[in-house]
Write an enzyme that holds these catalytic residues in place. Structure first.
Site, PDB file in Angstrom:
ATOM      1  N   CYS A   9       0.827  -1.208   0.000  1.00  0.00           N
ATOM      2  CA  CYS A   9       0.000   0.000   0.000  1.00  0.00           C
ATOM      3  C   CYS A   9       0.867   1.267   0.000  1.00  0.00           C
ATOM      4  CB  CYS A   9      -0.946  -0.014   1.187  1.00  0.00           C
ATOM      5  SG  CYS A   9      -0.175  -0.342   2.782  1.00  0.00           S
ATOM      6  N   TYR A  10       1.908   1.289   0.832  1.00  0.00           N
ATOM      7  CA  TYR A  10       2.782   2.468   0.850  1.00  0.00           C
ATOM      8  C   TYR A  10       3.486   2.620  -0.499  1.00  0.00           C
ATOM      9  CZ  TYR A  10       2.501   3.178   5.958  1.00  0.00           C
ATOM     10  OH  TYR A  10       2.088   3.450   7.242  1.00  0.00           O
TER      11      TYR A  10
END
Lengths: 343, 343, 343, 343
Positions: free
Chosen positions: D147-148
């Protein structure tokens, strides 16, 4: 004065530390924990770094007895056991539910476990301070009330005592912040599922129910079950109990206002809202206040009573210190004169 | 089909846009606002950038009549006026409270302002979909219910209709997220004072009260005031109504379960929890569902009924689209078949 | 000692009241407000009911001069004007930004308004306590630093002063709770749009920027612009500044630890985390602490420095009281010895 | 088309179910879990009651191969093992980090465990859709990005690719909602300690770092470590990456705007903010969008780039479905055309 805190790493424990650290009559504190012997408090709670320099000790009864007062912020069962061992040797303030009920059967029914010895149950003073001040002063074994029970009873007992309402008609809708559920992570209080969510749980099955009923009976002379719904609100601290009850004939808004003012005129921690104003939970944040408002509906003859506290303060550690103050002859507000943190 | 949304920049408006944009039978949408003519929706709501490319238009009745349906998401008074002007020329779904009450005096009393013309009040169909489906189908002027009223009535009407309980005994403790208070910033909903706080307001004085009572009377044949306490919870969306009522003799948990199952067996948006399980608000987040749970307390003979909705969906725009579907002969769930967003 | 608080109904004002009410050397407080003369504080803030019984007074310079110290918690412009009028007649602690910059042009550029008279700008002592203690002691006119500037400077000045890093290389990513934005409701801080949301605003345009740069220049001897991004986090109190800077050759984790320990060894409100531990905002909640942690990345040669404060305390009213303590010869921690409220 | 979801009771799994349930080309879904065989999804997630009627099955490779696509939303290690077993027999989309890194040593270093077999690492296509569309279309084994990493790379790769900035200068300050930490309760994400708090963790040690660096190297041709600080914000969903980088000579605000517009002109899920406007996390809530804004500071020559996604959507399940669409020849937006839920 020397104070011992058993179960110091829970939320009740750390709040006791916050209060006692600044209490002018506490000369030393010792902290105990069943599993973390040798650890510094600041390892468990970095926010006390450089302020509270205490090392957790293993729980040994002989050591505990060297103190003037022992706070038990321990799980159900553990408190009963420690109380039995320590009682007589040191004054005890128990924050668990183990000693709140006089009737062992009732305890077994609601807690689903064996009760403390009956002698202890009978001896323990129920520390709802405003309603048992004289007993509290001389208590050797004090049982600190539950957070929901404190909120509810402080708001409703004046009406019950003066027969403005019947305990059996009482409907209690209570809402709590999550710290009431303690420090152990759980699915119920997982941030991702508690944030932006409102939960209801243990309707008519919460352990604080019999404690309320016991007091209601004590002040009304009647046995009467209550309806009680606890909710979990996405906030850290605070309880609001919204209570519904039909009023006895003749009682009106102004009568209730007088009743409350009269009842609590010598109680520094109870604040009565006037003219139908109702309190919000944040208005007592971080303090030992119980704020109460109410409104009478002429259409239905029912009163709605709203009582708010900070569950970790008046609902736990704050009231425990209030009781300690009385037990040791200090002014009731000693070490508790905080202004609510707002916002 | 062509839809017009008046008051498109409020929360009800933007939620209608979210729903109608994806509704397979809506061919075009036009958005109107009293004060922002010429602005793009995305200037007001960056989240629709690149998705909803609509320019706000000034409110002109003739223009509105060119649509198949007009949604009025306008303030009290404005809705009444626009309804009067447009009625007959186009089918109207009004999300304000202006047309919910049949009795003009009651409106004046609770809303503190003049009501819409009596003819409009009589003509308007109260769009609590599950309870007025047939009327809704043919409605030219539909009044969409209030968010609290929807939550409460969907949860309690089955008992009232079947005389399992008396409307006059009903105590309603309702809790709402803040979007119910609209988009205008206020001290009440300022983040700094709403966060980590629980508020109670307008006890027995909220405008949704007479709307509930009107329906309770319709289905019970009796006039009976209710006790109603709304609370504001630090969350964005969601309403929970916790309702308390003594049960008529003989009614038990299983009977209620059957009653609810039977009552809503053809209602795709009402979900009944079994075996005493109770719903949380987030379990309907972003959807048109109303989830209902209940538990009967044998000690008191009272039932506790818990009803939850998303206040912007089943409590406003979702139910409006559900009504539109019926009015235009579409399947009831068309464009509303979302799964709740969780967590 | 007599203290006056001007702008007492803002968040800075009410926090000053919380602190000064319990301050052992404050004998009386008077509260002033431009628009609410005659109102009780408890009308504006029910949480002080029964504790703070003060009536708001109209702002009259002659009356203000009767105090030992005047706190100005007033809007930009008003502070400048009041300071000009009062200066010399009474010691002033100004919480606005009006007197923070020495250079009038810089003020005009960043604040978009005319500055206070140059003589005032030159006279005002910038009250970043830990870095200007001696000046603060003798200050007649004290300018209390901005909340972001306090967080950032306390965390980075040790490195700049000792040339462990260059100010011009500094990148600051700051995150604040919403109380920093004040008490006036706004779209930005409306609960419905701030909850469950993370915002970024005024990147490289925030008014606290020149204040940081002025101090960085003072301690480095060089002019150097910084990169500064403030964010708004859905929480009530707290600021975290995460700062990024390449380290001068030779500096390692342990060197930084020594540097910080050394630099703040006589500063009771600065706490240094060891061994790469980093602080969270709640660890200073309700207190005047600034907690600092840091970690050096060998791969990039950059240090990440994390500094947290409570924006209403060390970022505003707490530091103001800390400065008052020095100005009047009290111990620096007098009336500020709170333990963080956690959780 | 038949889809299997392994690890269906985690947050990635339930979000996949939400998306695939409404996906027009998914004919059936089967859900698998290592420990809850026989349970209904609705027991674990009451919000799907009456919508998703699926029974959890035990994980059996042969059964998995009967599907057209298998989503692995399983813990590190488990994914590697299942991928090895299933590869070749069915198309796989793995949401874990097991197959994201090409270099086994790098995996071992950052994940602290043995990597998947090298052949798998080499075969797996890194599914950052916008940057690897062609490879994705033909992938048999797809590794869905972190996600990051998705937030960061989507925001910075245009600059790196066109040499507007150097990867080695990149400083990333990222902030995430708590769902990124998964469904298992922990002290870190306990509501009582996460609410009203801002946390920072794993600075320069987060597992998504090497994944970013691998892609940065791929598009710049250079090896360069980044500085990366993840924070935990008290919100449920959403990631914001605030990125800082010095610009190559000549690059200005308008050039960046053109660069982004050009780069993503055929990417339906990337939205570029204009004129220095910056996105908030809630503006993509519940959707697959990545919104990007940026501002160039002439004083420092640095650009601040802000990229936001919903971590469970574009950061996990949404991008997984986007990749599935490409792999199976569906339009990229199929089943993903949601409007952000706001507020």
């Amino acid at each position: 004065m020397k104070a011992a805190i058993v179960g110091a790493t829970g939320y009740g424990g750390i709040e006791l530390i916050r209060l006692l650290h600044s209490h002018p009559d506490i000369e030393s504190m010792t902290v105990f924990s069943s599993s973390q012997e040798g650890k510094q408090m600041a390892e468990s709670y970095p926010h006390v770094t450089g302020i509270v320099e205490l090392t957790l000790k293993d729980i040994e009864p002989e050591r505990l007895k060297e103190h003037d007062v022992v706070f038990l912020s321990t799980p159900p069962g553990v408190s009963a056991e420690l109380s039995a061992t320590l009682n007589g040797g040191v004054r005890i303030i128990d924050l668990s539910g183990d000693l709140r009920l006089k009737n062992a059967d009732t305890y077994r029914h609601w807690y689903g476990r064996e009760s403390a010895p009956d002698a202890l149950l009978q001896e323990a003073v129920y520390g709802l301070t405003e309603w048992h001040r004289e007993e509290v002063r001389t208590a050797g074994l004090l049982s600190n009330p539950g957070c929901y029970a404190t909120t509810v009873l402080t708001g409703i007992l004046p009406l019950i005592q003066k027969q403005a309402a019947e305990a059996g008609d009482l409907i209690i809708d209570a809402k709590s912040g999550t710290t009431g559920a303690g420090r152990s992570p759980s699915a119920m209080t997982h941030f991702s599922e508690m944030n932006d969510n409102l939960k209801i749980y243990k309707v008519n099955e919460h352990k604080h129910t019999p404690e309320m009923e016991q007091e209601l009976t004590r002040f009304s002379g009647k046995e009467a079950p209550v309806t009680f719904s606890p909710h979990l609100v996405p906030m850290t601290r605070g309880i609001m109990a919204t209570m519904y009850v039909p009023l006895s004939p003749g009682w009106q808004q102004k009568d209730l206002e007088n009743l409350f003012e009269q009842c609590y005129r010598n109680s520094p921690f109870v604040r009565i809202r006037k003219d139908g104003a109702l309190p919000f939970t944040k208005e007592v944040y971080g303090t030992n206040y119980c704020d109460i408002g109410f409104t009478v509906d002429e259409r239905t003859g029912r009163a709605t009573i709203v009582s708010v506290i900070d569950n970790l303060m008046k609902g736990a550690s704050g009231q425990a210190v209030q009781n300690m103050n009385l037990m040791f002859g200090f002014p009731e507000t000693r070490g508790l004169d905080y202004i609510p943190m707002y916002p």
